[in-house]
Write an enzyme that holds these catalytic residues in place. Structure first.
Site, PDB file in Angstrom:
ATOM      1  N   TYR A   1       0.854  -1.183   0.000  1.00  0.00           N
ATOM      2  CA  TYR A   1       0.000   0.000   0.000  1.00  0.00           C
ATOM      3  C   TYR A   1       0.891   1.235   0.000  1.00  0.00           C
ATOM      4  CZ  TYR A   1      -3.786  -3.110   1.570  1.00  0.00           C
ATOM      5  OH  TYR A   1      -4.704  -4.114   1.678  1.00  0.00           O
TER       6      TYR A   1
ATOM      7  N   LYS B   1      -4.485  -5.231  -9.540  1.00  0.00           N
ATOM      8  CA  LYS B   1      -3.195  -5.023  -8.891  1.00  0.00           C
ATOM      9  C   LYS B   1      -2.089  -5.517  -9.821  1.00  0.00           C
ATOM     10  CE  LYS B   1      -5.347  -5.850  -4.407  1.00  0.00           C
ATOM     11  NZ  LYS B   1      -5.911  -4.519  -4.380  1.00  0.00           N
TER      12      LYS B   1
ATOM     13  N   HIS C   1      -6.566   1.251  -1.924  1.00  0.00           N
ATOM     14  CA  HIS C   1      -6.366  -0.179  -2.089  1.00  0.00           C
ATOM     15  C   HIS C   1      -4.883  -0.448  -2.373  1.00  0.00           C
ATOM     16  CE1 HIS C   1     -10.564  -1.414  -2.034  1.00  0.00           C
ATOM     17  NE2 HIS C   1     -10.844  -0.349  -2.770  1.00  0.00           N
TER      18      HIS C   1
END
Length: 365
Positions: A276, A323, A284
């Site tokens: 993070y 991601k 997120h």
């Protein structure tokens, strides 16, 4: 409390420090002011001692696995608010079971407690639902008005153009729905005086405990008999009979923490870590990390690498949650009887490689 306004907290004020260490910033430097140069150089060469906020944790063995527990509520708040370390065993992230349950049971003083992350998520869902309802009504009204204009019919009470509605424009969110009252199974968690008995503790990853204790010096870790663990003893207690594997994971954890990333467990996405930028309350995770040990033995390196089908599966999962997957190839020096963390980290090497799925439509010539 009747229809209380649920205000979102100021996250920058709640989480001002990235680590449980308070460091005094250097004074401002003005090029045209010689006195500022003197003050700057003096504080740079002779800095004040760093203030370390001490916390306490206990190691318990369960089925041969070391579980690091932080029991004191003050220590839990410190470790979470300063670096987002650990996880509440009965919560999604920060240990908030006590607050949520107090409000759910409508116990005395629960109205004064701040909203937890789970409750903030619930409030946001209510806001989004209200926002979509208001938007649908506005669109339907606009469509009906347009049909009347096409038919040449007069429009009564023509309203002004509806301004864009944002979820933050919805004031007054009713959080009374969070209160469900006492249930039969709740009798064991409330004492005779009507006070809630804490059932939750914060659990630290072994690498987190070692980082806080050995690298930052802010955590005192004790065994179940009350003995303080330090250095090699702490390392062996946290390693769970896999010293080399633990050190490989720790080197990668220390590597990203030293670069300013907030590192959390990535087990829910099948990876070792999540990265993070500031912490879970802010954004997120941007990256998911897989730790890959390397050595001089080529055959061993082949065994350490994931099978192609596993790598593809993890890549799809990580890509599906938007991601970026990172493979961290770590090489550590041979272990010696005299373990020195600074020298060990200096002799270790971490190479990060970003993995992206090959998509034919994006990779055409």
């Amino acid at each position: 409390m009747n229809n209380r306004s649920a205000k979102r907290p100021n996250l920058n004020a709640l989480y001002p420090n990235p680590l449980p260490v308070k460091v005094k910033a250097l004074p401002p430097l003005f090029l045209h002011n010689p006195l500022s140069w003197i003050q700057y150089v003096a504080e740079y060469l002779f800095p004040e001692e760093v203030e370390r906020i001490k916390c306490r944790a206990v190691i318990h063995k369960s089925a041969g696995v070391s579980i690091v527990k932080v029991l004191a509520g003050k220590d839990q708040d410190t470790l979470w608010s300063m670096g987002f370390f650990g996880k509440g065993t009965l919560s999604r992230s920060d240990p908030s079971w006590f607050t949520r349950t107090s409000r759910r049971l409508n116990l005395e003083g629960s109205d004064q407690l701040p909203l937890t992350s789970e409750e903030i998520t619930q409030v946001r869902r209510q806001e989004r639902k209200k926002f979509k309802e208001e938007r649908a009504k506005a669109e339907q009204q606009e469509l009906e008005n347009q049909k009347k204009l096409e038919k040449g019919e007069a429009i009564e009470n023509v309203a002004e153009p509806v301004a864009p509605i944002r979820p933050s424009d919805i004031v007054k969110v009713d959080i009374e729905s969070m209160k469900t009252g006492m249930r039969s199974e709740d009798a064991d968690i409330v004492d005779d005086e009507g006070k809630l008995i804490q059932q939750e503790f914060m659990q630290l990853m072994p690498v987190e405990a070692f980082f806080l204790s050995s690298a930052l010096g802010v955590l005192d870790v004790y065994d179940s008999e009350g003995n303080l663990l330090e250095g090699r003893k702490l390392l062996e207690a946290l390693a769970n009979n896999d010293l080399e594997g633990f050190l490989n994971n720790y080197v990668v954890y220390h590597h990203f923490r030293s670069k300013g990333w907030c590192v959390r467990s990535g087990v829910k996405f099948g990876t070792d870590y999540l990265l993070y930028k500031r912490g879970p309350p802010f954004t997120h995770a941007e990256f998911a990390v897989m730790v890959v040990p390397t050595s001089q033995d080529e055959e061993q390196n082949k065994k350490n690498c994931a099978e192609w089908w596993l790598a593809s599966s993890i890549g799809r999962v990580v890509g599906g949650v938007k991601k970026t997957l990172v493979y961290s190839y770590v090489e550590i020096p041979p272990l010696s009887s005299e373990f020195e963390l600074k020298l060990f980290l200096k002799a270790s090497k971490v190479t990060d490689i970003v993995y992206r799925r090959w998509l034919p439509m994006r990779s055409r010539d």
